[in-house]
Design a protein around this motif. Sequence first.
Motif, PDB file in Angstrom:
ATOM      1  N   LEU A  30      66.788 -86.681 -63.033  1.00 35.77           N
ATOM      2  CA  LEU A  30      65.390 -86.495 -62.780  1.00 35.77           C
ATOM      3  C   LEU A  30      64.881 -85.230 -63.171  1.00 35.77           C
ATOM      4  O   LEU A  30      63.679 -84.935 -63.814  1.00 35.77           O
ATOM      5  CB  LEU A  30      65.319 -86.569 -61.335  1.00 35.77           C
ATOM      6  N   ALA A  31      65.605 -84.295 -63.079  1.00 36.75           N
ATOM      7  CA  ALA A  31      65.646 -82.659 -63.572  1.00 36.75           C
ATOM      8  C   ALA A  31      65.405 -82.844 -65.261  1.00 36.75           C
ATOM      9  O   ALA A  31      64.487 -82.187 -65.865  1.00 36.75           O
ATOM     10  CB  ALA A  31      66.628 -81.702 -63.290  1.00 36.75           C
ATOM     11  N   LEU A  32      66.331 -83.212 -65.850  1.00 36.07           N
ATOM     12  CA  LEU A  32      66.207 -83.280 -67.393  1.00 36.07           C
ATOM     13  C   LEU A  32      65.288 -84.266 -67.780  1.00 36.07           C
ATOM     14  O   LEU A  32      64.625 -83.964 -69.040  1.00 36.07           O
ATOM     15  CB  LEU A  32      67.428 -83.846 -67.985  1.00 36.07           C
ATOM     16  N   SER A  33      64.854 -85.084 -67.216  1.00 37.17           N
ATOM     17  CA  SER A  33      63.854 -85.939 -67.563  1.00 37.17           C
ATOM     18  C   SER A  33      62.271 -85.539 -67.834  1.00 37.17           C
ATOM     19  O   SER A  33      61.388 -85.825 -68.362  1.00 37.17           O
ATOM     20  CB  SER A  33      63.741 -87.343 -66.723  1.00 37.17           C
ATOM     21  N   SER A  34      62.118 -84.492 -67.102  1.00 36.25           N
ATOM     22  CA  SER A  34      61.123 -83.299 -67.278  1.00 36.25           C
ATOM     23  C   SER A  34      60.834 -82.748 -68.505  1.00 36.25           C
ATOM     24  O   SER A  34      59.775 -82.296 -69.046  1.00 36.25           O
ATOM     25  CB  SER A  34      60.877 -82.402 -66.156  1.00 36.25           C
ATOM     26  N   LEU A  35      61.775 -82.545 -69.348  1.00 34.35           N
ATOM     27  CA  LEU A  35      61.983 -81.942 -70.610  1.00 34.35           C
ATOM     28  C   LEU A  35      61.387 -82.755 -71.741  1.00 34.35           C
ATOM     29  O   LEU A  35      61.279 -84.178 -71.532  1.00 34.35           O
ATOM     30  CB  LEU A  35      63.534 -81.504 -71.080  1.00 34.35           C
ATOM     31  N   SER A  36      60.951 -82.200 -72.860  1.00 36.72           N
ATOM     32  CA  SER A  36      60.686 -83.269 -73.969  1.00 36.72           C
ATOM     33  C   SER A  36      61.813 -83.864 -74.435  1.00 36.72           C
ATOM     34  O   SER A  36      62.811 -83.701 -74.188  1.00 36.72           O
ATOM     35  CB  SER A  36      60.095 -82.496 -75.006  1.00 36.72           C
TER      36      SER A  36
END
Length: 146
Positions: A30-36
């Motif tokens: 979930l944290a990484l999915s906010s990255l491009s």
Amino acid sequence: MKIAATGLGAGYAPFAPGTVGTIVGIPLYLALSSLSRPFHLLAILVLTGLAIWISQKAEVLFQKKDSPRIVIDEIIGLQYTLALAAPTLLHVISGFLLFRFFDIVKVFPARTAQDRLPGGYGVVADDVVAGIYGAALLRLLTGLWG
């Protein structure tokens, strides 16, 4: 290093530590999915390298090849399954179940990678393979049903 290898202690779960460790991978996704998308994929690759190194050290620490206490590999494998998925509840649950299935069944070349690659490479490689299989099937299913 022990905290990372055991997924914040998830690897000490008395039953199904791999499954518990995979659950720990959900907040990371979930944290990484906010990255491009490019940075998300790059982060997964960097974390994979880190997981290989940590797993190598943890095998020495626990004095066992691919100790069940080492769950950082499950955390990373889940990242591969969910890498191209939108962060929805349906995708996360489906990806979790698909990853666990492929991680347990060890479809070729997962078992071969686990058995033949040395140290941390063998610990992590089978989970990466399971994650890629999970990603392919999740992508197929989300393409069909949404």
